[in-house]
Design a protein around this motif. Structure first.
Motif, short mmCIF file in Angstrom:
data_model
loop_
_atom_site.label_atom_id
_atom_site.label_comp_id
_atom_site.label_asym_id
_atom_site.label_seq_id
_atom_site.Cartn_x
_atom_site.Cartn_y
_atom_site.Cartn_z
N ALA A 93 12.50 9.81 4.51
CA ALA A 93 10.31 10.89 4.07
C ALA A 93 10.98 11.49 2.90
CB ALA A 93 9.42 10.80 4.99
N ILE A 94 11.79 12.77 3.52
CA ILE A 94 11.56 14.52 3.42
C ILE A 94 11.99 13.51 1.57
CG2 ILE A 94 14.05 15.02 3.69
CD1 ILE A 94 12.82 17.56 4.61
N GLY A 95 12.65 12.99 1.38
CA GLY A 95 12.86 13.13 0.13
C GLY A 95 11.92 12.72 -1.18
N TYR A 96 10.58 12.36 -0.72
CA TYR A 96 9.13 12.90 -0.89
C TYR A 96 8.42 13.95 -2.04
CZ TYR A 96 9.28 7.59 0.59
OH TYR A 96 9.40 6.35 0.62
N GLU A 361 12.58 4.65 -5.20
CA GLU A 361 11.40 4.02 -5.52
C GLU A 361 10.06 4.70 -6.55
OE1 GLU A 361 11.26 3.45 -0.93
OE2 GLU A 361 9.97 4.89 -1.83
N HIS A 362 10.86 5.82 -6.58
CA HIS A 362 9.71 7.30 -7.79
C HIS A 362 10.74 7.56 -8.89
CE1 HIS A 362 6.66 5.93 -5.25
NE2 HIS A 362 7.05 6.07 -4.10
N PRO A 582 5.63 3.07 -1.57
CA PRO A 582 5.02 1.53 -1.70
C PRO A 582 4.25 1.00 -0.53
CG PRO A 582 7.68 2.22 -1.84
CD PRO A 582 7.41 2.71 -1.34
N GLY A 583 3.29 1.18 -0.87
CA GLY A 583 2.13 0.22 -0.46
C GLY A 583 1.61 1.24 0.82
N TRP A 584 2.15 2.73 1.03
CA TRP A 584 0.96 3.28 1.29
C TRP A 584 -0.10 3.73 0.96
CZ3 TRP A 584 -0.16 8.49 2.59
CH2 TRP A 584 -0.61 8.90 3.58
#
Length: 626
Positions: A93-96, A361-362, A582-584
């Protein structure tokens, strides 16, 4: 001077005058004292709020503080550093967002002695001070500038409003530019070192840290790579163009492939200009209907043809160099380059390990996010161009480059031809940086062209280029002083211009502290009754009293939940970042649909033993599922 009995005599270093070491230490202490005095004022370190509040507000600064606390927690618990306990059960999640991995070596030792809020502020101060000292060492030791010149250029960079401003206290990743001088200094030390294991290790470490900039903060890493590429390209073009060892290749001797590539460049460039000026064409040629309105396609074709042409010319140059023996001396540096590449490969692997899942994802930011960052201006002619069209806090560096370019074009100016080419190259690059974040009337070079270049598509704010540009600019000025070393009048003129713009553009700021530690004690560190069966949790909506400390309610909820997750070793479904899984959709617990979205997330990921955190009642109990 008589010898004192019992005190061993210190041997003198051959070639070094007596007292030279003391003079060097005195000059270094002056730089250290002046820079620390400036930073102590900027960080307002003598004020009570520095020790009783955190830097910035409860939104982005709170999240950045959490990232650094996560690194501290990950080192102590040996957990995955790229999977902080937020957005559970999302991994990596740090990749966000940015990871700030290169701040961690500064934060962790400080965190052993002070509160997370003060450790964060001191980390930023120490990072900036380290970068300043390393930049000064580069000027003095490797570029052989005088003490006054080195001090002036260091002060010019540190005091630039484009580098130290209010935004650094909100988005401290912008201070990542101060990590570049230590990495550059490490590379230079390894380059000058004698061949051996130490040189190999230092070169590998510098390459590793350089590519780790991408994982630390992608903007800083990418723009640093951008300017490094421009420098290498300038060096390759200018030095090889003026090299007497390389034979001149006339048009008649060019290979057919190079002629075709150059002709393709000219045709696609002409087609681009035509479509740009006419707005499109609709016609029939030999019965075939031809229609085109978008000039960007031929522009991209032009860029591709240029790349092919440069590659073909490079092959021809290398063949000529091999025949003349020009590359023999270059091959001697291959072990150093190999070590640098090996370290860079390791850094790239770390970056991909943490960021590749999020990038899949992004692959780009939403279009509106980019449009919001483009500065809209109206063209009023050349009058006031540096004021009306400026998108940065100051344009002093751009003006200085423009003056240097004008001076280099004056007939009779006695400077080396390659120095003149370097100055003109800097003018072109500065003009590109100046217009990057602008939309002048209906035209934007970023929206129309630059964002389609690989890597630029994930850059949301083009103005962030200014931090690395200011560093590249000051290094270019230092190289220019070195190039005109034998002309004291030119050196004095350059220094006077720097001093003038330093005084004119001088604007010192003090950073704000809007996160009182007492609120952190009240809402995060106070004891919580936790059901032993809990394996993860989410935070529920609270009262207006809880939300009174900040209008950014989503920042309060997510930030408190993430810090509580670190403290108690339980992952949270909540989170905060630039991107989301995705979906959060658990951003704001105040929304009426929040409980339903929590149930959807739990069901989608088949989560068990999820608890609900009542942050006011200080309890964490099994979540109601009906």
């Amino acid at each position: 001077m008589p010898r004192v009995p019992g005190v061993p005599r210190v041997p003198r270093v051959p070639g070094v005058p007596a007292g030279a070491g003391r003079a060097r230490a005195l000059r270094a202490s002056v730089v250290l004292a002046l820079s620390l005095a400036y930073l102590f004022y900027v960080f307002d370190i003598s004020h009570e709020t520095f020790w009783t509040a955190g830097l910035g507000d409860w939104l982005d600064p709170y999240f950045i503080n959490y990232l650094l606390e996560h690194w501290y927690h990950a080192l102590w618990t040996f957990s995955d550093p790229f999977s902080p306990p937020m957005f559970y059960p999302a991994e990596k999640a740090i990749g966000y967002s940015h990871s700030l991995i290169l701040y961690a070596p500064f934060y962790v030792p400080l965190r052993l002695f002070v509160h997370p809020f003060q450790a964060y502020s001191l980390t930023l101060l120490v990072v900036i001070e380290t970068g300043i000292l390393c930049l000064y060492v580069i000027f003095r030791r490797f570029l052989q500038l005088t003490f006054v010149e080195s001090l002036l250029l260091t002060a010019f960079f540190l005091s630039s409003p484009n580098v130290i401003n209010e935004t650094v206290g909100v988005w401290s990743q912008r201070a990542s530019v101060f990590l570049v001088p230590p990495i550059l200094l490490l590379a230079l030390v390894s380059w000058r070192d004698r061949p051996g294991r130490r040189r190999f290790a230092l070169a590998g470490l510098s390459g590793f840290l350089a590519t780790l900039l991408f994982a630390h903060d992608f903007y800083s890493g990418y723009f640093a790579f951008f300017f490094a590429t421009i420098f290498v390209a300038a060096w390759a073009v200018v030095e090889r163009r003026l090299s007497s060892a390389t034979p001149v290749l006339r048009w008649s001797t060019w290979p057919l492939t190079e002629k075709v590539a150059l002709a393709s460049v000219a045709m696609s460039a002409a087609w681009t200009v035509y479509l740009w000026e006419t707005g499109g064409i609709r016609t029939r040629i030999l019965g075939i209907r031809i229609a085109s309105q978008d000039w960007r396609r031929p522009a991209l074709l032009c860029m591709l043809c240029v790349a092919v042409f440069v590659w073909l010319r490079g092959v021809s140059r290398i063949r000529a160099d091999l025949k003349t023996g020009w590359m023999t001396s270059r091959l001697a540096s291959s072990p150093w380059i190999g070590a640098l590449a090996l370290g860079a490969t390791a850094g790239a692997a770390v970056f991909l390990w943490g960021y590749l899942p999020a990038y899949r994802e992004h692959p780009r930011f939403p279009e509106q996010d980019l449009l919001d960052q483009i500065r809209v201006r109206t063209w009023h002619g050349w009058t006031g161009v540096f004021h009306d069209l400026n998108a940065y806090d100051t344009s002093g560096s751009f003006k200085l480059v423009a003056l240097a370019g004008i001076f280099a074009c004056v007939p009779g100016v006695r400077i080396l031809r390659k120095t003149r080419w370097y100055v003109l190259w800097a003018v072109v690059v500065s003009a590109l940086v100046f217009v990057m974040p602008l939309r002048i009337d209906d035209f934007s070079i970023w929206l129309s062209f630059l964002r389609y270049i690989p890597g630029f598509s994930v850059i949301r704010d083009p103005t962030r280029v200014i931090f690395l540009y200011e560093l590249a600019f000051i290094l270019a000025v230092a190289l220019l002083l070195t190039a005109v070393r034998q002309r004291p009048a030119y050196r004095a003129g350059i220094c006077l211009l720097c001093a003038y713009f330093l005084v004119v553009d001088y604007r010192v700021v003090t950073l704000g502290y809007a996160r009182p530690v007492r609120f952190f004690h009240q809402w995060v560190e106070a004891p919580i009754q936790i059901d032993p069966a809990c394996r993860s949790f989410y935070i529920k909506g609270a009262s207006p009293d809880y939300m009174s400390r900040s209008p950014n309610r989503w920042g309060l909820y997510s930030g408190d939940a993430m810090f509580i997750a670190l403290k108690h070793g339980l992952p949270t479904l909540n989170g905060y970042s630039a991107w989301f899984p995705p979906g959060w959709e658990l951003t704001n617990p105040q929304q009426p649909t929040y409980p339903e979205r929590v149930r959807e997330w739990i069901g989608k990921n088949n989560l068990k033993a999820v608890c609900e955190l009542d942050i006011e009642a200080r309890t964490m109990r099994a979540a109601p599922m009906n």
